[in-house]
Design a protein around this motif. Structure first.
Motif: not given
Length: 292
Positions: A248, A251-256, A258-259, A262
Motif C-alpha cells: 500500500r 503504491q501510494a508512493r508511486r501514485d504520489s 505520478a501525481a 502529472k
C-alpha cells in the motif's frame, strides 16, 4: 495361736489371750467368728455388727479358777508382747516391688518415648517436605496451608514473608487488569519474574502491542511488533499485514510520484502555452519595417 481383731477396740490381739491388753475385755473363749463375713464378735452376740447376720447365742463357758487364769495371763503376756513386737517391727517395712513390675514400667515408658520420637520425626520430615515444595510455588493458598499445618515451624517467618509478598503481587496484578497499561505490564514482568501471572501478563502485552500496531497500520508499526514479539500469537498476521502495508505504501508512493509528475507536466504545458501565447502576441503587435 493366731492374731485376731478385738471386737471391742478393733486392735490386734491373740486369740488365746484371756483379756485384750488394749481395752481389757475378755477374749479367750469369749469371741466367735461370723460364718458369713469372718468378723470376730463377742460370744454372746446374736447379730454380726459388720454384715448383720444372725446366729444362735452360745452358752458361756464356766470361768476357770483364778490360779489357772493367772497362769494363762502370764503365758499370754509373753506371747502377746513378742507378737506385738513382731507386728511393730514389720509394720514400717514395705514390700519390695517385684522386678517384673519395674521391667514392665520401664518397657512402657520406653515404648511411649519411642512412639513420641517417631511421631515427632515423621512430623518434622513432613514439614521439611512441605517447605521444599514451597520453594517453586507461587500459590498463596499453599503458603496459608503450610502456616495452618505447622504454626511452630522454624520456617514460619520466611513463609509468612513470602506469603505477604505474593499477596502484594496479587494486588498489583488486580490493578493492572483494570488499567491494561502496557508500560505497567512490562514493569510487572521485570519486577516479578517468577509470578504465576507471568504468562498472562506476556499474553496481554502481546495482544495490546498487536492492537496498537494494527490500529496504526503502517509497515514500521508491524515491523516494531515483529521485532518485539518473534514468538507472538499474532506473528503470522503481523507478517501478512506488514507485506500488505508495504504494498500500500509503495503504491501510494508511486501514485504520489505520478501525481507530482502529472502536476509538473500540466504546469509545464501550461507554461508552454502561456509562453507561446506571449510570443504570438508580440509578433502581432510589432510593426513591419518600411520599404526602401
Amino acid at each position: 495361736m493366731s492374731m485376731i481383731t478385738c471386737p471391742e477396740c478393733n486392735q490386734p490381739v491373740s486369740s488365746k489371750a484371756p483379756t485384750c491388753p488394749h481395752c481389757g475385755i475378755r477374749i479367750e473363749n469369749n469371741v466367735k467368728r461370723c460364718p458369713k463375713c469372718n468378723t470376730y464378735v463377742m460370744a454372746d452376740a446374736s447379730e454380726c455388727p459388720n454384715c448383720g447376720a444372725h446366729f444362735v447365742v452360745e452358752e458361756k463357758p464356766t470361768p476357770k479358777p483364778a490360779a489357772e487364769q493367772l497362769q494363762d495371763e502370764s503365758t499370754y503376756t509373753a506371747d502377746a508382747v513378742s507378737e506385738e513386737a513382731a507386728v511393730v517391727e514389720e509394720a514400717p517395712q514395705k514390700k519390695d516391688t517385684p522386678w517384673y513390675l519395674l521391667l514392665l514400667a520401664i518397657l512402657i515408658i520406653g515404648i511411649g518415648a519411642y512412639l513420641y520420637w517417631d511421631n515427632y520425626q515423621d512430623k518434622l520430615a513432613s514439614e521439611e517436605k512441605a517447605f521444599e515444595l514451597l520453594k517453586d510455588c507461587n500459590d498463596p493458598l499453599s503458603f496459608e496451608d503450610f502456616i495452618a499445618r505447622f504454626p511452630n515451624s522454624k520456617h514460619i517467618d520466611e513463609v509468612k514473608e513470602r506469603l505477604s509478598g505474593l499477596q502484594k503481587e496479587d494486588a498489583v496484578w488486580a490493578e493492572l487488569c483494570r488499567t491494561l497499561d502496557v508500560d505497567a505490564l512490562h514493569n510487572f514482568v521485570d519486577t516479578h519474574p517468577t509470578s504465576p501471572y507471568m504468562k498472562v501478563a506476556l499474553h496481554k502485552i502481546d495482544s495490546l502491542d498487536w492492537r496498537r500496531a494494527d490500529q496504526i497500520g503502517t509497515k514500521d508499526a508491524y515491523d516494531e511488533y515483529i521485532l518485539q514479539h518473534e514468538d507472538g500469537i499474532y506473528i503470522s498476521e503481523a507478517y501478512n499485514a506488514r507485506d500488505n502495508a508495504r504494498r500500500r505504501e509503495e503504491q501510494a508512493r508511486r501514485d504520489s510520484l505520478a501525481a507530482v509528475a502529472k502536476r509538473d507536466s500540466i504546469a509545464a504545458a501550461a507554461a508552454a502555452e502561456t509562453e507561446a501565447a506571449t510570443t504570438t502576441t508580440t509578433t502581432t503587435t510589432t510593426p513591419a519595417p518600411a520599404a526602401e
